[in-house]
Design a protein around this motif. Structure first.
Motif, mmCIF file in Angstrom:
data_model
loop_
_atom_site.group_PDB
_atom_site.id
_atom_site.type_symbol
_atom_site.label_atom_id
_atom_site.label_comp_id
_atom_site.label_asym_id
_atom_site.label_seq_id
_atom_site.Cartn_x
_atom_site.Cartn_y
_atom_site.Cartn_z
ATOM 1 N N PRO A 33 0.827 -1.213 0.000
ATOM 2 C CA PRO A 33 0.000 0.000 0.000
ATOM 3 C C PRO A 33 0.857 1.257 0.000
ATOM 4 O O PRO A 33 1.995 1.232 0.497
ATOM 5 C CB PRO A 33 -0.814 -0.131 1.297
ATOM 6 N N PRO A 34 0.351 2.360 -0.540
ATOM 7 C CA PRO A 34 1.150 3.598 -0.601
ATOM 8 C C PRO A 34 1.541 4.128 0.772
ATOM 9 O O PRO A 34 2.593 4.745 0.922
ATOM 10 C CB PRO A 34 0.227 4.580 -1.328
ATOM 11 N N ASN A 35 0.704 3.891 1.781
ATOM 12 C CA ASN A 35 0.962 4.424 3.114
ATOM 13 C C ASN A 35 1.367 3.288 4.058
ATOM 14 O O ASN A 35 0.603 2.338 4.243
ATOM 15 C CB ASN A 35 -0.291 5.125 3.651
ATOM 16 N N PRO A 36 2.543 3.357 4.652
ATOM 17 C CA PRO A 36 2.981 2.299 5.575
ATOM 18 C C PRO A 36 2.028 2.059 6.742
ATOM 19 O O PRO A 36 2.001 0.963 7.306
ATOM 20 C CB PRO A 36 4.335 2.816 6.082
ATOM 21 N N GLU A 37 1.228 3.072 7.099
ATOM 22 C CA GLU A 37 0.307 2.917 8.214
ATOM 23 C C GLU A 37 -0.852 1.979 7.891
ATOM 24 O O GLU A 37 -1.572 1.537 8.789
ATOM 25 C CB GLU A 37 -0.244 4.280 8.623
ATOM 26 N N ASP A 38 -1.028 1.656 6.609
ATOM 27 C CA ASP A 38 -2.189 0.864 6.186
ATOM 28 C C ASP A 38 -1.910 -0.640 6.117
ATOM 29 O O ASP A 38 -2.799 -1.396 5.732
ATOM 30 C CB ASP A 38 -2.680 1.341 4.815
#
Length: 243
Positions: A142-147
């Motif tokens: 995913p583009p965001n590591p938090e996801d």
């Protein structure tokens, strides 16, 4: 170790020399599947199971977000790196010592052995070799590591000669759970013990074949630390000829 045994094939072994380490790795790589790429990591403490620094240091979630955003905001003052790619930002933060969701690995067992044995420790060391996270059916990053909600293998941009010299790879972690919990029965773990009494001897053997602080950290800091190590009186007992 019961959790590991339930989810992935798990084996322990021991090596007393660099040659034995190479042979163990070669035999298991062949038995697993030569096409599978291993992730390898050295740990100074045998009983410790690898996890990402942000969880190892017990950084609170709010603090994790705050320090990451602050790091990202200041990057343009020091680097021309693309700050719109959050994975690149995280890799840069990891490289410079900020605790992140990334965990450093290598594809070279000798590099892992070096990091297992360097520094002071009153414990046996371990070289972890994992055949996992290379499944073609894995979802895209995913583009965001938090996801993330699973462990991902992340091949980093070569933002530093150190990553190239160390054959560096990352895993990205959604939480602080043991990495073995994210593996399946199709995967395999080999954990190789290095006795604490043999740590210095292993480092000397690695140095003889060009694996040392100078080559793994190809800058002036690495060179200075290597030369300081070469003058350590403890090395006299293991037969290292000092320059």
């Amino acid at each position: 170790m019961d959790t590991i045994a339930m989810q992935a094939k798990y084996e322990e072994d021991e090596c007393k020399t660099v040659t034995e380490l190479i042979e163990l790795f070669r035999e298991h790589q062949k038995s697993v599947n030569n096409s599978r790429r291993p992730l390898i990591r050295g740990e100074r403490k045998f009983s410790y199971e690898p996890t990402a620094g942000i969880f190892r240091n017990e950084v609170a979630r709010d603090s994790e977000v705050a320090i990451f955003n602050e790091f990202q905001r200041h990057i343009p003052a020091y680097s021309s790196a693309d700050t719109s790619n959050l994975w690149n930002v995280m890799a840069l933060a990891q490289h410079h010592g900020l605790p992140t969701r990334l965990l450093d690995w290598t594809t070279n067992p000798l590099v892992a052995a070096y990091f297992a044995c360097e520094g002071e420790s009153d414990s046996d060391s371990a070289v972890w070799i994992i055949w996992g996270f290379d499944n073609e059916d894995a979802p895209p990053l995913p583009p965001n590591p938090e996801d993330i909600n699973r462990v991902f293998c992340v091949t980093p941009w070569v933002i530093s000669p150190r990553i190239q010299a160390q054959s560096g790879e990352f895993t990205a972690h959604p939480n602080g759970n043991p990495i073995s919990e994210f593996l399946t029965n199709k995967d395999q773990i080999l954990k190789i013990r290095i006795s604490k009494e043999l740590r210095i001897r292993i480092l000397v053997q690695l140095d003889l074949i060009g694996i040392n602080r100078r080559t793994l950290f190809p800058d002036l800091d690495g060179l200075a630390q290597y030369l300081r190590w070469r003058t350590d009186p403890k090395l006299i007992d293991v037969g290292l000829v000092r320059n």
